[in-house]
Design a protein around this motif. Structure first.
Motif, short mmCIF file in Angstrom:
data_model
loop_
_atom_site.label_atom_id
_atom_site.label_comp_id
_atom_site.label_asym_id
_atom_site.label_seq_id
_atom_site.Cartn_x
_atom_site.Cartn_y
_atom_site.Cartn_z
N GLN A 173 -1.10 7.42 4.20
CA GLN A 173 -0.48 6.96 2.96
C GLN A 173 -1.51 7.07 1.84
O GLN A 173 -2.71 6.89 2.05
N GLN A 178 -6.34 2.84 -2.62
CA GLN A 178 -6.30 1.62 -3.44
C GLN A 178 -7.67 0.95 -3.54
O GLN A 178 -8.12 0.58 -4.62
N GLU A 215 0.72 7.59 -5.30
CA GLU A 215 0.46 6.17 -5.40
C GLU A 215 0.32 5.83 -6.88
O GLU A 215 -0.21 6.64 -7.66
N PHE A 255 0.47 -4.70 1.97
CA PHE A 255 -0.43 -4.70 0.80
C PHE A 255 0.22 -5.17 -0.48
O PHE A 255 -0.38 -5.11 -1.55
N PRO A 287 9.13 2.58 -2.64
CA PRO A 287 8.60 1.32 -2.13
C PRO A 287 7.49 0.85 -3.06
O PRO A 287 6.69 1.65 -3.54
N ALA A 288 7.46 -0.47 -3.33
CA ALA A 288 6.51 -0.97 -4.33
C ALA A 288 6.32 -2.47 -4.17
O ALA A 288 6.84 -3.08 -3.24
N PHE A 311 2.90 1.18 -6.27
CA PHE A 311 4.07 1.82 -5.65
C PHE A 311 3.61 3.07 -4.92
O PHE A 311 2.51 3.58 -5.16
N GLY A 312 4.45 3.54 -4.01
CA GLY A 312 4.12 4.76 -3.26
C GLY A 312 5.35 5.64 -3.17
O GLY A 312 6.20 5.46 -2.31
N1 PHE Z 1 2.11 3.10 1.40
C1 PHE Z 1 3.49 2.77 1.61
C2 PHE Z 1 4.07 3.78 2.60
O1 PHE Z 1 3.56 4.87 2.70
C3 PHE Z 1 4.29 2.80 0.33
C4 PHE Z 1 3.89 1.71 -0.64
C5 PHE Z 1 2.87 1.92 -1.54
C6 PHE Z 1 4.57 0.49 -0.66
C7 PHE Z 1 2.52 0.94 -2.44
C8 PHE Z 1 4.23 -0.48 -1.52
C9 PHE Z 1 3.22 -0.28 -2.42
O2 PHE Z 1 5.06 3.52 3.27
#
Ligand code: PHE
Length: 342
Positions: A173, A178, A215, A255, A287-288, A311-312
């Protein structure tokens, strides 16, 4: 002319001819003509028969030396011609890959690169800095630093490629960046980090083991979920080329707290319901959440003073929606008919 003289003049003549040859083909022909089985050297040596044993030895030795010398000259010339060919190819085929592409010369930009470029564009205009995500990272950055300790069941949510014995992993991810962003910046922080990520997934039309995320992170005093909503709405409206609305549903990611799934109103039916949004009017897209205090603390930032959102976004999914691509595998496929459409 004596045999010795014939040899000497063959030597001189050949050496100057070799120096002038400029193609490998000619070189091969000429080598045959001089050193080949029925070549000039052999021809001259036929005269040995008429000499005394003593003379034979002397001339024979001389002939061998000349053969070696010419043979070396041919080899040397061949190397030079090859090098010149390579240099010529480099000069004529040179391409500067850093020159901005042109849409008018028949070239194409990969759909994922187009989506990434557009996303970067929107965020840069909003004052974000663009980072690149690591593809190989540490277990610490990918998991521990973002509040996923070794014993946490969330480690199993992402099937990880572990690099044997090194403590390193292929990034699962872009959240693996981060901690680095937090450590190397002081608030206000506004960053996006596009990157390639890897998961040991069973592959089908919507799952790949290699895909792309962006991200996003904002950290400052008083950042709240409204900033997140505004930011994502602005970005999605820009990408889809029309205003979209968003809604949030609870979602769990270690996170963030609270964690959310951000849905976009369907840009194809404007939320009325269609085949693409499965009649719901909404599309699950980002997703965030608000960055977990543990993550801020691990990044050297005091959660009592600062807050942030992250968010990602999955770029493959966004590109699939935007361009109507129904199979995720096409993105890694060098299928020219697919790529030409963009
Ligand atoms: N890293 C998460 C994933 O790959 C996505 C995410 C990023 C969610 C930042 C919340 C905040 O599933």
């Amino acid at each position: 002319m004596s045999l010795a003289d014939s040899l000497s003049s063959l030597r001189a003549e050949s050496l100057s001819a070799i120096a002038m040859l400029s193609s490998e083909e000619w070189l091969v022909d000429y080598r045959n003509e001089i050193l080949g089985k029925n070549g000039k050297l052999t021809e001259i040596l036929k005269g040995l028969k008429s000499l005394s044993d003593e003379e034979k030895r002397g001339v024979g030795k001389h002939a061998n030396e000349i053969r070696d010398e010419l043979s070396a000259a041919f080899d040397d010339r061949k190397t030079r011609i090859e090098l010149a060919d390579i240099e010529r190819a480099i000069a004529s085929e040179y391409a500067d890959v850093t020159i901005p592409y042109s849409r008018t010369d028949g070239s194409h930009v990969h759909p994922l690169a187009r989506v990434r470029d557009e996303i970067e564009d929107v965020f840069v205009r909003m004052g974000f800095r663009v980072y690149e995500s690591d593809e190989v990272t540490t277990e610490y950055a990918n998991f521990d630093a973002v509040n996923v300790p070794a014993t946490h069941p969330a480690r199993d949510m992402q099937d990880t490629f572990w690099l044997e014995g090194s403590g390193n992993v292929l990034a699962t991810q872009t959240s693996c960046m981060q901690n680095h962003i937090l450590r190397t910046n002081t608030p206000p922080i506004r960053a996006i980090i596009p990157g390639r990520v890897f998961r040991n997934e069973a592959i089908d039309a919507t799952h790949e083991n290699t895909f792309y995320q962006v991200e996003g992170m904002v950290v400052d005093r008083g950042i709240h979920i409204g900033h997140l909503k505004y930011t994502l709405e602005t970005m999605l409206s820009e990408i889809f080329g029309k205003p979209v609305r968003t809604r949030m549903r609870p979602g769990f990611f270690p996170f963030v707290e609270p964690g959310v799934e951000v849905d976009s109103s369907c840009p194809f039916c404007d939320g009325v319901g269609c085949r693409i949004c499965k009649q719901s009017g909404w599309i699950e897209l980002v997703p965030a959440g608000l960055i977990h205090p543990n993550v801020l603390r691990e990044g050297g930032i005091d959660p009592e003073v600062y807050s942030g959102f992250a968010f990602g976004l999955g770029m493959n999914r966004l590109a699939m929606l935007k361009y109507g691509v129904d199979n995720i595998r096409l993105f890694l496929d060098p299928d020219i008919d697919f790529l030409r459409q963009f």
